[in-house]
Scaffold this motif. Structure first.
Motif, PDB file in Angstrom:
ATOM      1  N   LEU A 109       0.679  -0.815   0.017  1.00  0.00           N
ATOM      2  CA  LEU A 109       0.575  -0.229  -0.420  1.00  0.00           C
ATOM      3  C   LEU A 109       0.949   1.177  -0.471  1.00  0.00           C
ATOM      4  CD1 LEU A 109      -2.555  -0.674   2.349  1.00  0.00           C
ATOM      5  CD2 LEU A 109      -3.003  -0.781   0.397  1.00  0.00           C
ATOM      6  N   SER A 110       0.739   2.988  -0.835  1.00  0.00           N
ATOM      7  CA  SER A 110       1.582   3.180  -1.169  1.00  0.00           C
ATOM      8  C   SER A 110       0.728   4.474  -0.112  1.00  0.00           C
ATOM      9  CB  SER A 110       1.561   3.839  -2.966  1.00  0.00           C
ATOM     10  OG  SER A 110       2.449   2.771  -3.182  1.00  0.00           O
ATOM     11  N   PRO A 111       1.196   5.256   0.701  1.00  0.00           N
ATOM     12  CA  PRO A 111      -0.315   6.418   1.471  1.00  0.00           C
ATOM     13  C   PRO A 111       0.257   7.438   0.947  1.00  0.00           C
ATOM     14  CG  PRO A 111       1.962   5.544   2.421  1.00  0.00           C
ATOM     15  CD  PRO A 111       2.087   4.842   1.521  1.00  0.00           C
ATOM     16  N   ALA A 112      -0.436   7.949   0.099  1.00  0.00           N
ATOM     17  CA  ALA A 112      -0.860   9.640  -0.638  1.00  0.00           C
ATOM     18  C   ALA A 112      -1.787  10.079  -0.037  1.00  0.00           C
ATOM     19  CB  ALA A 112      -1.093   8.990  -1.966  1.00  0.00           C
TER      20      ALA A 112
ATOM     21  N   GLN B 212      -9.556   6.109   1.283  1.00  0.00           N
ATOM     22  CA  GLN B 212      -9.983   5.542   0.181  1.00  0.00           C
ATOM     23  C   GLN B 212      -9.200   4.421  -0.019  1.00  0.00           C
ATOM     24  OE1 GLN B 212     -11.585   7.335  -3.260  1.00  0.00           O
ATOM     25  NE2 GLN B 212     -13.300   5.464  -3.420  1.00  0.00           N
ATOM     26  N   SER B 213      -8.818   3.435  -0.225  1.00  0.00           N
ATOM     27  CA  SER B 213      -7.812   1.996  -0.973  1.00  0.00           C
ATOM     28  C   SER B 213      -8.195   2.876  -2.318  1.00  0.00           C
ATOM     29  CB  SER B 213      -8.691   0.688  -0.786  1.00  0.00           C
ATOM     30  OG  SER B 213      -6.941   0.019  -0.981  1.00  0.00           O
ATOM     31  N   TRP B 214      -7.268   2.641  -3.420  1.00  0.00           N
ATOM     32  CA  TRP B 214      -7.367   2.762  -4.801  1.00  0.00           C
ATOM     33  C   TRP B 214      -6.818   2.135  -5.486  1.00  0.00           C
ATOM     34  CZ3 TRP B 214     -11.299   5.228  -6.567  1.00  0.00           C
ATOM     35  CH2 TRP B 214     -10.987   6.036  -7.996  1.00  0.00           C
ATOM     36  N   PRO B 215      -6.849   0.823  -6.261  1.00  0.00           N
ATOM     37  CA  PRO B 215      -6.279  -0.048  -6.393  1.00  0.00           C
ATOM     38  C   PRO B 215      -5.299   0.752  -8.027  1.00  0.00           C
ATOM     39  CG  PRO B 215      -8.572  -0.330  -7.739  1.00  0.00           C
ATOM     40  CD  PRO B 215      -9.003   0.965  -6.678  1.00  0.00           C
ATOM     41  N   PHE B 216      -4.854   1.524  -8.410  1.00  0.00           N
ATOM     42  CA  PHE B 216      -4.617   2.426  -9.580  1.00  0.00           C
ATOM     43  C   PHE B 216      -2.808   2.850  -8.968  1.00  0.00           C
ATOM     44  CE2 PHE B 216      -8.393   3.233  -9.905  1.00  0.00           C
ATOM     45  CZ  PHE B 216      -8.913   1.989 -10.801  1.00  0.00           C
ATOM     46  N   PRO B 217      -1.628   1.758  -8.922  1.00  0.00           N
ATOM     47  CA  PRO B 217      -1.803   0.512  -8.466  1.00  0.00           C
ATOM     48  C   PRO B 217      -2.676  -0.630  -8.040  1.00  0.00           C
ATOM     49  CG  PRO B 217       0.362   0.476  -9.021  1.00  0.00           C
ATOM     50  CD  PRO B 217      -0.151   2.322  -8.945  1.00  0.00           C
ATOM     51  N   HIS B 218      -1.811   0.424  -5.963  1.00  0.00           N
ATOM     52  CA  HIS B 218      -1.636   0.445  -4.936  1.00  0.00           C
ATOM     53  C   HIS B 218      -1.699   1.786  -4.061  1.00  0.00           C
ATOM     54  CE1 HIS B 218       2.382   0.700  -6.017  1.00  0.00           C
ATOM     55  NE2 HIS B 218       2.257  -0.602  -6.116  1.00  0.00           N
ATOM     56  N   SER B 219      -2.665   2.760  -4.294  1.00  0.00           N
ATOM     57  CA  SER B 219      -2.200   3.001  -3.506  1.00  0.00           C
ATOM     58  C   SER B 219      -3.240   3.707  -2.196  1.00  0.00           C
ATOM     59  CB  SER B 219      -2.981   4.979  -4.636  1.00  0.00           C
ATOM     60  OG  SER B 219      -1.313   5.051  -5.436  1.00  0.00           O
ATOM     61  N   PHE B 220      -3.290   4.303  -0.619  1.00  0.00           N
ATOM     62  CA  PHE B 220      -4.083   4.608  -0.110  1.00  0.00           C
ATOM     63  C   PHE B 220      -4.056   5.613   0.597  1.00  0.00           C
ATOM     64  CE2 PHE B 220      -4.813   5.108   4.243  1.00  0.00           C
ATOM     65  CZ  PHE B 220      -6.411   4.055   4.290  1.00  0.00           C
ATOM     66  N   MET B 221      -5.473   6.539  -0.330  1.00  0.00           N
ATOM     67  CA  MET B 221      -5.651   7.886  -0.062  1.00  0.00           C
ATOM     68  C   MET B 221      -6.035   8.009   1.049  1.00  0.00           C
ATOM     69  SD  MET B 221      -4.474   8.008  -3.045  1.00  0.00           S
ATOM     70  CE  MET B 221      -4.735  10.097  -3.033  1.00  0.00           C
ATOM     71  N   LEU B 222      -5.576   9.140   1.748  1.00  0.00           N
ATOM     72  CA  LEU B 222      -5.963  10.065   2.898  1.00  0.00           C
ATOM     73  C   LEU B 222      -6.437  10.999   3.378  1.00  0.00           C
ATOM     74  CD1 LEU B 222      -2.918   8.235   3.677  1.00  0.00           C
ATOM     75  CD2 LEU B 222      -4.711   8.492   5.673  1.00  0.00           C
ATOM     76  N   ALA B 223      -7.833  11.892   2.943  1.00  0.00           N
ATOM     77  CA  ALA B 223      -8.126  13.164   2.317  1.00  0.00           C
ATOM     78  C   ALA B 223      -8.275  14.615   3.210  1.00  0.00           C
ATOM     79  CB  ALA B 223      -9.709  12.964   1.440  1.00  0.00           C
ATOM     80  N   PHE B 224      -7.455  15.932   3.406  1.00  0.00           N
ATOM     81  CA  PHE B 224      -8.263  16.581   4.426  1.00  0.00           C
ATOM     82  C   PHE B 224      -8.682  17.276   3.597  1.00  0.00           C
ATOM     83  CE2 PHE B 224      -4.574  13.746   5.286  1.00  0.00           C
ATOM     84  CZ  PHE B 224      -3.800  14.022   6.658  1.00  0.00           C
ATOM     85  N   THR B 225      -9.126  18.836   4.213  1.00  0.00           N
ATOM     86  CA  THR B 225      -8.810  19.965   3.583  1.00  0.00           C
ATOM     87  C   THR B 225      -8.169  21.308   4.009  1.00  0.00           C
ATOM     88  OG1 THR B 225     -10.372  20.273   5.452  1.00  0.00           O
ATOM     89  CG2 THR B 225     -11.283  19.571   3.395  1.00  0.00           C
ATOM     90  N   ALA B 226      -7.809  22.453   3.703  1.00  0.00           N
ATOM     91  CA  ALA B 226      -6.060  22.863   3.847  1.00  0.00           C
ATOM     92  C   ALA B 226      -6.131  24.297   3.813  1.00  0.00           C
ATOM     93  CB  ALA B 226      -4.875  22.311   3.535  1.00  0.00           C
ATOM     94  N   ARG B 227      -6.707  25.489   5.214  1.00  0.00           N
ATOM     95  CA  ARG B 227      -7.335  26.991   4.477  1.00  0.00           C
ATOM     96  C   ARG B 227      -5.703  27.094   3.811  1.00  0.00           C
ATOM     97  NH1 ARG B 227      -6.242  31.304   7.149  1.00  0.00           N
ATOM     98  NH2 ARG B 227      -5.301  30.512   8.944  1.00  0.00           N
ATOM     99  N   TRP B 228      -6.082  27.772   2.776  1.00  0.00           N
ATOM    100  CA  TRP B 228      -4.691  29.417   1.745  1.00  0.00           C
ATOM    101  C   TRP B 228      -4.914  30.078   3.221  1.00  0.00           C
ATOM    102  CZ3 TRP B 228      -5.482  34.244   0.693  1.00  0.00           C
ATOM    103  CH2 TRP B 228      -4.542  34.586  -0.137  1.00  0.00           C
ATOM    104  N   VAL B 229      -3.556  30.313   3.128  1.00  0.00           N
ATOM    105  CA  VAL B 229      -2.403  31.207   4.195  1.00  0.00           C
ATOM    106  C   VAL B 229      -1.896  32.171   3.222  1.00  0.00           C
ATOM    107  CG1 VAL B 229      -2.854  29.987   5.801  1.00  0.00           C
ATOM    108  CG2 VAL B 229      -0.642  29.781   4.273  1.00  0.00           C
ATOM    109  N   GLY B 230      -1.229  31.719   2.053  1.00  0.00           N
ATOM    110  CA  GLY B 230      -0.168  33.273   1.045  1.00  0.00           C
ATOM    111  C   GLY B 230       0.143  32.576   0.472  1.00  0.00           C
ATOM    112  N   GLY B 231       0.857  32.849  -0.737  1.00  0.00           N
ATOM    113  CA  GLY B 231       1.177  32.098  -2.053  1.00  0.00           C
ATOM    114  C   GLY B 231       0.622  32.607  -2.917  1.00  0.00           C
ATOM    115  N   GLU B 232       0.421  32.699  -4.143  1.00  0.00           N
ATOM    116  CA  GLU B 232      -0.208  32.833  -5.889  1.00  0.00           C
ATOM    117  C   GLU B 232       0.389  31.696  -7.063  1.00  0.00           C
ATOM    118  OE1 GLU B 232      -2.217  35.813  -6.477  1.00  0.00           O
ATOM    119  OE2 GLU B 232      -1.289  36.666  -4.979  1.00  0.00           O
TER     120      GLU B 232
END
Length: 270
Positions: free
Chosen positions: A140-143, A205-225
């Motif tokens: 499993l490859s965490p992403a 979510q486990s995502w079989p392309f080919p062996h990803s393990f997706m961990l989802a976050f929200t994140a607030r923008w604080v700077g940059g273009e």
């Protein structure tokens, strides 16, 4: 539908079973228009299978991932992603599990340490080297996935390989020695040049392309273009909540993440 995972059959086999057949990485579906996967008895071509993996039971019926060399009569191959879009959640999750196990088995037939042909280890989901004892478990490859937001807007991007017109959240693999939070911050800055804070975990979510393990976050923008990373990001932009481009379907965690975040932000603003 309740799924109980298992590595080996521990009881009398069920007369019918969920049999997920794969040929060259594609899932086989009945070659009848409108037909869907259904529990079936042992089929006449099953003894020719090159590999069989017991997965567990779905509502009391055995589940198998089976690899064949050729497509038998009455069946047709379909790319896994396309097949998943047609499946209810319990079967989708079963197909994801089956596909990853089949791919792991295919890519670990030889020991990575000494190149000796490996064998299945009884009682475990593992392949073992009979020469040096090296064990290989399903990989499993965490992403991370990061949906960046600011007041009234979401940051969405597309990679060159995306379906035309579809945008999604940012995503990238975790590096050795890195926490998930560090990965989110690094990937956002690398891919679009933005700085973020206030990370909030959403789901996985486990995502079989080919062996990803997706961990989802929200994140607030604080700077940059926005500065898209060459070769990785084809286009990225801020989109208003009521003016999003095409986004992934709900069978992917990205589809849920974006829709649920929009609903939460609109609810907070009302």
């Amino acid at each position: 539908m309740m799924f109980s995972p298992a590595v080996q059959l521990l009881d009398t086999p069920s007369p019918l079973a969920w049999r997920l057949f794969f040929v060259a990485g594609k899932l086989l579906l009945p070659a009848v228009e409108g037909a869907a996967l259904a529990p079936v008895p042992v089929l006449d071509f099953e003894p020719t299978a090159s590999s069989r993996h017991y997965l567990g039971r779905l509502d009391g019926l055995d589940c198998w991932a089976i690899t064949l060399a050729d497509v038998p009569d009455g069946w047709q191959p379909m790319a896994l992603r396309a097949a998943m879009m047609q499946m209810p959640a319990p079967l989708l999750n079963l197909a994801v599990r089956a596909a990853q196990i089949v791919e792991w088995d295919r890519t670990h037939r030889y020991c990575g340490a000494c190149a000796t042909p490996t064998e299945h280890k009884p009682g475990e989901r593992a392949r073992v080297c009979p020469s040096c004892g090296q064990l290989a478990y399903p990989r499993l490859s965490p992403a991370m996935m990061a949906l960046v937001w600011r007041e009234g807007e979401l940051l969405l991007a597309r990679s060159p390989g995306f379906t035309p017109g579809i945008y999604s959240a940012l995503a990238g693999f975790v590096e050795p020695g890195e926490t998930l939070e560090e990965c989110v911050v690094r990937e956002v800055e690398e891919e679009v040049g933005l700085q973020v804070s206030d990370l909030r975990y959403y789901g996985s979510q486990s995502w079989p392309f080919p062996h990803s393990f997706m961990l989802a976050f929200t994140a607030r923008w604080v700077g940059g273009e926005i500065v898209p990373q060459a070769g990785e990001i084809e286009h990225a932009a801020w989109f208003p909540l009521d003016g999003l481009p095409g986004i992934p379907p709900r069978f992917s965690i990205a589809g849920h993440l974006i829709r649920d975040t929009v609903a939460a932000m609109q609810g907070a603003a009302s």
